[in-house]
Scaffold this motif. Structure first.
Motif, PDB file in Angstrom:
ATOM      1  N   ARG A 125       0.699  -1.213  -0.040  1.00 15.56           N
ATOM      2  CA  ARG A 125       0.057   0.050  -0.236  1.00 15.56           C
ATOM      3  C   ARG A 125       1.120   1.545  -0.029  1.00 15.56           C
ATOM      4  NH1 ARG A 125      -2.130  -0.605   4.281  1.00 15.56           N
ATOM      5  NH2 ARG A 125      -4.020  -1.855   3.894  1.00 15.56           N
ATOM      6  N   GLU A 126       1.411   1.231   0.827  1.00 17.09           N
ATOM      7  CA  GLU A 126       3.001   2.446   1.011  1.00 17.09           C
ATOM      8  C   GLU A 126       4.158   2.457  -0.344  1.00 17.09           C
ATOM      9  OE1 GLU A 126       6.767   4.336   4.017  1.00 17.09           O
ATOM     10  OE2 GLU A 126       5.767   1.821   3.658  1.00 17.09           O
ATOM     11  N   THR A 185       0.700   4.301  -3.214  1.00 21.20           N
ATOM     12  CA  THR A 185       0.935   5.065  -2.318  1.00 21.20           C
ATOM     13  C   THR A 185       2.516   6.145  -3.270  1.00 21.20           C
ATOM     14  OG1 THR A 185       0.062   5.007  -0.751  1.00 21.20           O
ATOM     15  CG2 THR A 185       0.248   6.938  -0.532  1.00 21.20           C
ATOM     16  N   LYS A 186       3.431   5.873  -2.606  1.00 20.51           N
ATOM     17  CA  LYS A 186       4.672   6.018  -3.130  1.00 20.51           C
ATOM     18  C   LYS A 186       4.680   6.497  -4.862  1.00 20.51           C
ATOM     19  CE  LYS A 186       8.036   5.261   0.735  1.00 20.51           C
ATOM     20  NZ  LYS A 186       8.838   5.414   0.877  1.00 20.51           N
TER      21      LYS A 186
END
Length: 206
Positions: free
Chosen positions: A87-88, A91-92
Motif C-alpha cells: 500500500r505504501e 501510494t509512493k
C-alpha cells in the motif's frame, strides 16, 4: 490379583502323598520370585521412561503449539507488513507519478514561455535590423542626394527668390516715397517695426 516377589517366595502348599518335591518347588518359587522382582523393577523403569517420554511429548506438543502460534502470528504479521508495504509503495508510486506529471507540465509551460520569448526576441531583432537597414538606406540616399546637390546648396529656392524680389521692390518703393516726401518738405512716415534691417536680411539671403 497382584502378587509381589515376597508373596511368591513365601507361598505354602498343602502336603499330600506323592506330592511334588518340596525342594524343587521352593527352588522354583525362589526363581519365580527373583524373576518377578526383576520384571517389576524393569516394568517400573519402563513406566518411568514412558512417563518421561509422555512428559517430553507433552512438552514438545506445547512447544509445537507455541511454535505454531508464533508461526501463525509471524505469518499474519508478515502479511500485514507486506500489505502495508504494498500500500505504501503504491501510494509512493502514485505520488511520484503526480509529481512527475507536475514537473513535466511545468517544464512544458516553461519551454513554451521560453519559445515565445525567443520568438519575440527574434521578431524584435528583425524589427531592429529592418529599422537600422531603413535608416542606413535613408542615410545613404541622403548622402547621395547631398553629394549630387552640394553645388545648389548656396542657391535660393524659387519661393525665397520671389520673396526677396518682392521685399526689394517694396523697399525701393518705400525709399522713393521717402525721397519724394523729403523733396516736398513733408515728414517721412516711420517704417513698420522690423523693416529697418530689411537690407541686411536681403544681403544674407543673397
Amino acid at each position: 490379583m497382584k502378587l509381589t516377589a515376597l508373596e511368591i517366595k513365601q507361598q505354602n502348599f498343602e502336603k499330600s502323598l506323592r506330592g511334588y518335591d518340596k525342594a524343587e518347588v521352593e527352588a522354583f518359587l525362589n526363581l519365580m520370585s527373583n524373576e518377578w522382582e526383576h520384571m517389576v523393577s524393569k516394568n517400573r523403569e519402563l513406566q518411568k521412561k514412558v512417563d518421561d517420554l509422555e512428559e517430553k511429548i507433552k512438552h514438545y506438543e506445547r512447544v509445537e503449539e507455541a511454535l505454531h502460534e508464533t508461526l501463525q502470528t509471524a505469518k499474519e504479521s508478515a502479511e500485514q507488513k507486506l500489505t502495508a508495504a504494498r500500500r505504501e509503495a503504491q501510494t509512493k508510486i502514485e505520488k511520484a507519478e503526480m509529481e512527475a506529471e507536475t514537473i513535466i507540465r511545468d517544464a512544458s509551460q516553461q519551454r513554451q514561455q521560453v519559445r515565445q520569448s525567443i520568438i519575440r526576441l527574434l521578431d524584435r531583432r528583425k524589427e531592429i535590423i529592418a529599422g537600422i537597414r531603413s535608416y542606413l538606406e535613408m542615410a545613404r540616399e541622403s548622402l547621395e542626394q547631398f553629394s549630387k546637390d552640394d553645388a545648389s546648396l548656396f542657391n535660393l529656392p524659387d519661393e525665397e527668390r520671389e520673396i526677396s524680389k518682392s521685399l526689394e521692390e517694396r523697399v525701393e518703393q518705400r525709399q522713393e516715397k521717402t525721397k519724394d516726401t523729403e523733396e516736398r518738405g513733408e515728414e517721412a512716415q516711420p517704417l513698420p517695426p522690423g523693416t529697418e534691417d530689411v537690407d541686411d536680411i536681403i544681403d544674407e539671403l543673397d
